[in-house]
Scaffold this motif. Structure first.
Motif, PDB file in Angstrom:
ATOM      1  N   CYS A  14       0.833  -1.211   0.000  1.00 29.72           N
ATOM      2  CA  CYS A  14       0.000   0.000   0.000  1.00 29.72           C
ATOM      3  C   CYS A  14       0.865   1.256   0.000  1.00 29.72           C
ATOM      4  O   CYS A  14       0.521   2.258  -0.630  1.00 29.72           O
ATOM      5  CB  CYS A  14      -0.936  -0.004   1.203  1.00 29.72           C
ATOM      6  SG  CYS A  14      -2.272  -1.230   1.096  1.00 29.72           S
ATOM      7  N   ARG A  15       2.001   1.200   0.690  1.00 32.29           N
ATOM      8  CA  ARG A  15       2.911   2.345   0.662  1.00 32.29           C
ATOM      9  C   ARG A  15       3.529   2.512  -0.725  1.00 32.29           C
ATOM     10  O   ARG A  15       3.718   3.629  -1.203  1.00 32.29           O
ATOM     11  CB  ARG A  15       4.022   2.168   1.684  1.00 32.29           C
ATOM     12  CG  ARG A  15       3.542   2.141   3.123  1.00 32.29           C
ATOM     13  CD  ARG A  15       4.721   2.079   4.063  1.00 32.29           C
ATOM     14  NE  ARG A  15       4.310   1.785   5.429  1.00 32.29           N
ATOM     15  CZ  ARG A  15       5.126   1.794   6.454  1.00 32.29           C
ATOM     16  NH1 ARG A  15       6.405   2.061   6.274  1.00 32.29           N
ATOM     17  NH2 ARG A  15       4.689   1.518   7.671  1.00 32.29           N
ATOM     18  N   PHE A  16       3.862   1.403  -1.364  1.00 35.58           N
ATOM     19  CA  PHE A  16       4.431   1.460  -2.705  1.00 35.58           C
ATOM     20  C   PHE A  16       3.413   2.023  -3.692  1.00 35.58           C
ATOM     21  O   PHE A  16       3.746   2.861  -4.540  1.00 35.58           O
ATOM     22  CB  PHE A  16       4.879   0.059  -3.134  1.00 35.58           C
ATOM     23  CG  PHE A  16       5.493   0.004  -4.503  1.00 35.58           C
ATOM     24  CD1 PHE A  16       6.841   0.284  -4.690  1.00 35.58           C
ATOM     25  CD2 PHE A  16       4.730  -0.337  -5.610  1.00 35.58           C
ATOM     26  CE1 PHE A  16       7.406   0.237  -5.954  1.00 35.58           C
ATOM     27  CE2 PHE A  16       5.285  -0.388  -6.880  1.00 35.58           C
ATOM     28  CZ  PHE A  16       6.626  -0.100  -7.045  1.00 35.58           C
ATOM     29  N   ILE A  40      16.349  10.688  -2.487  1.00 33.64           N
ATOM     30  CA  ILE A  40      15.528  11.760  -1.915  1.00 33.64           C
ATOM     31  C   ILE A  40      14.579  11.200  -0.859  1.00 33.64           C
ATOM     32  O   ILE A  40      14.389  11.791   0.208  1.00 33.64           O
ATOM     33  CB  ILE A  40      14.729  12.478  -3.024  1.00 33.64           C
ATOM     34  CG1 ILE A  40      15.670  13.122  -4.018  1.00 33.64           C
ATOM     35  CG2 ILE A  40      13.800  13.522  -2.429  1.00 33.64           C
ATOM     36  CD1 ILE A  40      14.959  13.804  -5.164  1.00 33.64           C
ATOM     37  N   ASP A  41      13.993  10.047  -1.164  1.00 36.90           N
ATOM     38  CA  ASP A  41      13.034   9.449  -0.221  1.00 36.90           C
ATOM     39  C   ASP A  41      13.700   9.020   1.075  1.00 36.90           C
ATOM     40  O   ASP A  41      13.046   8.968   2.120  1.00 36.90           O
ATOM     41  CB  ASP A  41      12.335   8.250  -0.874  1.00 36.90           C
ATOM     42  CG  ASP A  41      11.306   8.681  -1.917  1.00 36.90           C
ATOM     43  OD1 ASP A  41      10.934   9.876  -1.909  1.00 36.90           O
ATOM     44  OD2 ASP A  41      10.884   7.845  -2.722  1.00 36.90           O
ATOM     45  N   PRO A  49      11.470   8.201   4.454  1.00 36.91           N
ATOM     46  CA  PRO A  49      12.240   6.969   4.696  1.00 36.91           C
ATOM     47  C   PRO A  49      11.368   5.739   4.892  1.00 36.91           C
ATOM     48  O   PRO A  49      11.886   4.632   4.873  1.00 36.91           O
ATOM     49  CB  PRO A  49      13.020   7.296   5.974  1.00 36.91           C
ATOM     50  CG  PRO A  49      12.234   8.375   6.646  1.00 36.91           C
ATOM     51  CD  PRO A  49      11.641   9.187   5.537  1.00 36.91           C
ATOM     52  N   GLN A  50      10.057   5.915   5.072  1.00 34.90           N
ATOM     53  CA  GLN A  50       9.180   4.764   5.262  1.00 34.90           C
ATOM     54  C   GLN A  50       8.762   4.136   3.933  1.00 34.90           C
ATOM     55  O   GLN A  50       8.151   3.066   3.926  1.00 34.90           O
ATOM     56  CB  GLN A  50       7.924   5.180   6.047  1.00 34.90           C
ATOM     57  CG  GLN A  50       6.884   5.962   5.270  1.00 34.90           C
ATOM     58  CD  GLN A  50       7.223   7.428   5.117  1.00 34.90           C
ATOM     59  OE1 GLN A  50       8.245   7.878   5.616  1.00 34.90           O
ATOM     60  NE2 GLN A  50       6.374   8.174   4.443  1.00 34.90           N
ATOM     61  N   ALA A  67      13.051   2.928  -0.488  1.00 34.63           N
ATOM     62  CA  ALA A  67      13.993   3.713   0.306  1.00 34.63           C
ATOM     63  C   ALA A  67      14.329   3.027   1.617  1.00 34.63           C
ATOM     64  O   ALA A  67      15.454   3.127   2.107  1.00 34.63           O
ATOM     65  CB  ALA A  67      13.404   5.103   0.575  1.00 34.63           C
ATOM     66  N   SER A  68      13.369   2.316   2.202  1.00 39.49           N
ATOM     67  CA  SER A  68      13.604   1.634   3.474  1.00 39.49           C
ATOM     68  C   SER A  68      14.196   0.243   3.301  1.00 39.49           C
ATOM     69  O   SER A  68      14.562  -0.401   4.286  1.00 39.49           O
ATOM     70  CB  SER A  68      12.282   1.521   4.247  1.00 39.49           C
ATOM     71  OG  SER A  68      11.348   0.716   3.539  1.00 39.49           O
TER      72      SER A  68
END
Length: 398
Positions: A106-108, A168-169, A174-175, A179-180
């Motif tokens: 969902c974050r992606f 940048i992320d 960072p979540q 990037a994480s």
């Protein structure tokens, strides 16, 4: 000693733990349920160790986010403790794993963006209804298929942005999965290609060249050019090009949705009515406002990449007020359009609903504290809520 943590919480979402810079403490991360971006909250809690009989031990952290129990220790020395395992079946672990994987996806995908694009499809479809007999199985079938295609295209655009903004992320967001490190670059690229192919296969299946080229031009080209760092591309480097690319993206896709419904569902000539023009204009204007506003909370990472956003050039507070003023002007324009409508109910609902939204926005601005990136992100999500409501309000213009 290498320890595996199983996080047991009385709440219905997973938390994670990392070593803290303080001795005998852990950093506890848990998702902010009020955030559509999936940001994590953090707290530092102390470990309290105790050794039960037979060299079995449990490390318990009491905190309002839950109880954390170390249940397994892989040891290389005989002097270390014997593992203690959970007595419950693994069903809960499977369910927790599923929820964690779903949260990362969902974050992606940026669910709020997917949701907004699906609402756009539904809104345009509903605006084409002229009589009750227009509601047919063919109408709903096409609305569902086009919504799925739009959702996949939204995932493609978000995924390309993730892949191009990893550094940048790491500063701004960072979540985010890549990037994480939750997703590898290879996994992200595979998901992006798959989403693009799925999005284009549905218009081909429906035989809709309007929808196909709308996705090619509005999403593949503008979504690609917005993020990818190639000559004459990466339009996000300036706020002007960001606004233009996002406006053309949204305008093109909305027109493509409308042409598809008129041609392939109802077999009618493509005539742009006042309601369609109003809807396209309002939603496109919202996206222009988003293009400017979203950079306010990303100043730290954008400076590292050399992005010249308005927030960097003019300052966060000034750009914030510009965005709010533009949106208030859009609501005023909507009320003026409502005053020209011949239908009394349409006139009344359009004017009063947009006046109410303008007051709600201004009331939120009066209580805004300008405290930093977190406050700006929260307000950005509030604007997305206003944006979703607008999809319902455009239905009044008939």
């Amino acid at each position: 000693m290498e320890s595996q943590l199983i996080l047991k919480t009385p709440i219905l979402f997973a938390v994670s733990a990392k070593k803290s810079s303080f001795p005998n403490k852990l950093n506890i991360f848990y998702p902010d349920r009020k955030s559509w971006h999936g940001e994590e909250k953090q707290c530092v809690v102390a470990l309290r160790l105790r050794r039960p009989p037979q060299q079995r031990f449990t490390t318990i952290v009491n905190k309002h986010v839950g109880n954390i129990i170390i249940v397994k220790n892989n040891v290389s020395s005989a002097n270390n403790v014997v593992p203690e395992y959970d007595n419950n079946p693994s069903n809960n672990n499977m369910w927790d794993s599923f929820r964690r994987n779903l949260d990362v996806f969902c974050r992606f995908a940026r669910v709020h963006v997917v949701f907004g694009r699906v609402l756009c499809v539904i809104s345009i479809f509903l605006l084409t209804i002229e009589k009750m007999s227009d509601f047919s199985p063919l109408f709903f079938t096409h609305m569902i298929l086009v919504s799925v295609a739009a959702a996949f295209m939204s995932i493609y655009i978000s995924g390309v942005n993730h892949l191009c903004d990893i550094e940048i992320d790491k500063v701004n967001k960072p979540q985010h999965p890549i990037a994480s490190g939750k997703y590898s670059v290879k996994t992200g690229a595979l998901m992006v290609v798959s989403a693009a192919l799925m999005s284009l296969s549905i218009p081909m299946f429906l035989g809709s060249w309007q929808l196909f080229w709308g996705h090619i031009i509005g999403c593949l080209i503008f979504g690609f050019g917005y993020s990818v760092d190639l000559p004459l591309l990466r339009w996000k480097r300036t706020s002007l090009m960001t606004a233009i690319s996002m406006a053309l993206n949204k305008c093109t896709t909305q027109i493509a949705f409308y042409m598809h419904v008129q041609t392939h569902v109802f077999g009618r000539p493509v005539v742009f009515s006042k309601s369609i023009i109003f809807a396209v204009a309002m939603i496109t204007f919202f996206y222009i406002d988003f293009a400017i506003f979203k950079d306010i909370s990303d100043v730290a990472g954008d400076k590292l990449d050399g992005i010249q956003s308005l927030a960097i050039l003019w300052g966060e507070k000034r750009v914030f007020m510009i965005c709010v003023s533009l949106l208030e002007m859009a609501y005023l324009a909507a009320m003026l359009v409502g005053a020209t409508l011949s239908n009394p109910w349409s006139k009344y609902l359009t004017i009063t609903s947009h006046a109410a939204m303008a007051l709600i926005l201004w009331n939120r601005v009066r209580s805004f504290d300008y405290s930093g990136p977190t406050a700006y992100k929260s307000f950005y999500l509030f604007l997305w809520k206003l944006f979703c409501v607008e999809y319902a309000l455009v239905q009044f213009v008939r």
